[in-house]
Design a protein around this motif. Sequence first.
Motif, PDB file in Angstrom:
ATOM      1  N   PHE A   4      76.851  30.888  38.422  1.00 34.75           N
ATOM      2  CA  PHE A   4      75.491  30.586  38.977  1.00 34.75           C
ATOM      3  C   PHE A   4      74.560  29.519  38.061  1.00 34.75           C
ATOM      4  O   PHE A   4      74.886  29.896  36.559  1.00 34.75           O
ATOM      5  N   ILE A   5      73.824  29.029  38.751  1.00 35.53           N
ATOM      6  CA  ILE A   5      73.111  27.533  37.670  1.00 35.53           C
ATOM      7  C   ILE A   5      71.379  28.239  38.497  1.00 35.53           C
ATOM      8  O   ILE A   5      71.987  27.226  39.808  1.00 35.53           O
ATOM      9  N   ALA A   6      70.863  28.399  37.402  1.00 35.65           N
ATOM     10  CA  ALA A   6      68.879  29.211  37.897  1.00 35.65           C
ATOM     11  C   ALA A   6      68.714  27.798  37.307  1.00 35.65           C
ATOM     12  O   ALA A   6      68.548  27.021  36.565  1.00 35.65           O
ATOM     13  N   GLU A   7      67.726  27.771  37.544  1.00 36.66           N
ATOM     14  CA  GLU A   7      66.330  26.331  37.877  1.00 36.66           C
ATOM     15  C   GLU A   7      65.925  26.995  36.092  1.00 36.66           C
ATOM     16  O   GLU A   7      65.629  25.488  35.288  1.00 36.66           O
ATOM     17  N   LYS A   8      65.797  27.935  35.825  1.00 35.48           N
ATOM     18  CA  LYS A   8      65.066  28.100  34.154  1.00 35.48           C
ATOM     19  C   LYS A   8      65.953  29.985  33.975  1.00 35.48           C
ATOM     20  O   LYS A   8      65.876  30.379  33.956  1.00 35.48           O
ATOM     21  N   PRO A   9      65.658  30.095  32.644  1.00 35.35           N
ATOM     22  CA  PRO A   9      66.047  31.436  31.679  1.00 35.35           C
ATOM     23  C   PRO A   9      65.471  31.813  32.390  1.00 35.35           C
ATOM     24  O   PRO A   9      66.316  33.479  32.308  1.00 35.35           O
ATOM     25  N   GLU A  10      64.513  32.326  32.493  1.00 32.95           N
ATOM     26  CA  GLU A  10      63.960  33.750  33.241  1.00 32.95           C
ATOM     27  C   GLU A  10      64.359  34.117  34.766  1.00 32.95           C
ATOM     28  O   GLU A  10      64.613  35.501  34.537  1.00 32.95           O
TER      29      GLU A  10
END
Length: 112
Positions: A4-10
């Motif tokens: 999974f590649i999320a846009e932000k760490p949160e």
Amino acid sequence: MRLFIAEKPELARAIASGIDNKYDKKSDHIVAGGDIITWAFGHILELCEPEEYDEKYSKWNLADLPFEINDFKYKPKEKSKAQLRAIIKLINDNQITEIVNCGDYDEEGCNI
């Protein structure tokens, strides 16, 4: 194994806790329930400067305006180069069978 590649760490932490509350956070990714979650920073890339398209743009000249750029080029932002290298390394991991883009559905999110 999914990546999974999320846009932000949160968002990466939220995805990890949704997969498995007992996740293992590393410096550049999280392992949760047999999956890997990593993140960008929202703006991990930036547009190249005009002179990176053509050396003649290194000095401003009114005759060169407007710039005719058909294919925009992107480069990693200086502060995000290490994370981008980590993302690329994870993408190329032979154990990854599926990649899930968890970015916004806009131009910036799609570029990530």
